[in-house]
Scaffold this motif. Structure first.
Motif, mmCIF file in Angstrom:
data_model
loop_
_atom_site.group_PDB
_atom_site.id
_atom_site.type_symbol
_atom_site.label_atom_id
_atom_site.label_comp_id
_atom_site.label_asym_id
_atom_site.label_seq_id
_atom_site.Cartn_x
_atom_site.Cartn_y
_atom_site.Cartn_z
ATOM 1 N N ILE A 1 0.659 -0.969 0.183
ATOM 2 C CA ILE A 1 -0.656 0.233 -0.004
ATOM 3 C C ILE A 1 1.162 0.882 -0.301
ATOM 4 C CG2 ILE A 1 -0.300 -0.206 2.365
ATOM 5 C CD1 ILE A 1 -3.116 0.215 1.647
ATOM 6 N N THR A 2 2.058 1.275 0.466
ATOM 7 C CA THR A 2 2.745 2.498 0.846
ATOM 8 C C THR A 2 3.622 2.284 -0.939
ATOM 9 O OG1 THR A 2 4.628 1.210 1.761
ATOM 10 C CG2 THR A 2 3.901 2.204 2.871
ATOM 11 N N GLU B 1 1.677 2.524 -3.759
ATOM 12 C CA GLU B 1 0.103 3.147 -4.197
ATOM 13 C C GLU B 1 0.465 4.705 -3.484
ATOM 14 O OE1 GLU B 1 -2.732 0.336 -3.710
ATOM 15 O OE2 GLU B 1 -1.687 -1.049 -5.449
ATOM 16 N N LEU B 2 0.686 4.962 -2.379
ATOM 17 C CA LEU B 2 0.320 6.366 -1.356
ATOM 18 C C LEU B 2 0.582 7.259 -2.170
ATOM 19 C CD1 LEU B 2 -1.288 4.817 2.358
ATOM 20 C CD2 LEU B 2 -2.259 5.829 0.031
ATOM 21 N N PHE B 3 2.011 6.446 -1.741
ATOM 22 C CA PHE B 3 3.250 8.344 -2.267
ATOM 23 C C PHE B 3 3.393 8.334 -3.700
ATOM 24 C CE2 PHE B 3 4.306 6.251 1.850
ATOM 25 C CZ PHE B 3 3.772 6.870 2.415
ATOM 26 N N ARG C 1 8.158 8.813 -3.407
ATOM 27 C CA ARG C 1 7.946 7.301 -3.031
ATOM 28 C C ARG C 1 9.041 6.143 -1.948
ATOM 29 N NH1 ARG C 1 5.908 4.299 -7.900
ATOM 30 N NH2 ARG C 1 3.576 5.794 -6.706
ATOM 31 N N SER D 1 8.308 4.190 6.280
ATOM 32 C CA SER D 1 6.570 3.102 6.482
ATOM 33 C C SER D 1 7.488 0.956 7.033
ATOM 34 C CB SER D 1 5.737 2.824 5.222
ATOM 35 O OG SER D 1 4.926 1.956 5.724
ATOM 36 N N VAL E 1 -6.916 6.747 5.893
ATOM 37 C CA VAL E 1 -6.528 6.138 3.957
ATOM 38 C C VAL E 1 -7.694 6.300 2.977
ATOM 39 C CG1 VAL E 1 -4.960 3.693 3.540
ATOM 40 C CG2 VAL E 1 -4.890 5.009 6.532
ATOM 41 N N LYS E 2 -6.099 6.972 2.138
ATOM 42 C CA LYS E 2 -6.679 6.445 0.808
ATOM 43 C C LYS E 2 -7.110 5.944 0.393
ATOM 44 C CE LYS E 2 -5.129 11.539 0.544
ATOM 45 N NZ LYS E 2 -4.232 11.743 -0.054
ATOM 46 N N GLU E 3 -8.123 5.996 -0.723
ATOM 47 C CA GLU E 3 -8.780 4.383 -1.025
ATOM 48 C C GLU E 3 -7.787 4.413 -2.524
ATOM 49 O OE1 GLU E 3 -10.073 1.314 -2.933
ATOM 50 O OE2 GLU E 3 -10.717 1.807 -1.323
ATOM 51 N N THR E 4 -7.222 3.609 -3.047
ATOM 52 C CA THR E 4 -6.256 3.473 -4.881
ATOM 53 C C THR E 4 -6.709 2.719 -5.269
ATOM 54 O OG1 THR E 4 -5.370 1.207 -3.005
ATOM 55 C CG2 THR E 4 -4.330 4.074 -3.036
ATOM 56 N N ARG F 1 -6.318 3.731 -8.892
ATOM 57 C CA ARG F 1 -5.693 4.879 -9.571
ATOM 58 C C ARG F 1 -4.141 4.859 -9.946
ATOM 59 N NH1 ARG F 1 -4.951 8.136 -4.263
ATOM 60 N NH2 ARG F 1 -3.684 9.622 -5.747
#
Length: 108
Positions: free
Chosen positions: A37-38, A40-42, A47, A54, A100-103, A106
């Motif tokens: 997930i990290t 995808e989030l950054f 990143r 993380s 936490v944002k949905e990815t 995206r």
């Protein structure tokens, strides 16, 4: 007493088998989630730093649980220690659910 030891001679084997089964199931389910997930989030420009932070926080949290478990059991009963860890997991679940944002859908 010898009879009792022979009856439960399989107990250590069962404990080791249980640990192996837990480790295998964790490794193919929830274990890699923080690392997936990290990514995808950054955004691309941070990143690597975000993934490193993380990963470090994940290992620090694991170490915290490992090194506080036995001292906490001496301070309170094991049931209260587990309730403390359960409460922490509930707080983490609420954080992930609402912050936490949905990815999905995206692009990286």
């Amino acid at each position: 007493r010898i009879v009792c030891m022979q009856v439960y001679a399989w107990s250590p084997l069962l404990a080791v088998l249980g640990i192996f089964m837990y480790r295998i199931s964790y490794s193919v389910s929830m274990g890699p989630i923080p690392y997936i997930i990290t990514a995808e989030l950054f955004p691309d420009n941070i990143r690597s730093a975000g993934c490193a932070l993380s990963s470090a926080s994940n290992w620090l949290a694991n170490g915290f649980v490992t090194f506080t478990f036995l001292p906490l059991i001496t301070l309170m009963t094991s049931q209260y220690v587990w309730f403390l860890y359960i409460a922490t997991c509930i707080v983490a679940l609420l954080f992930v659910t609402y912050v936490v944002k949905e990815t999905k859908g995206r692009t990286l």
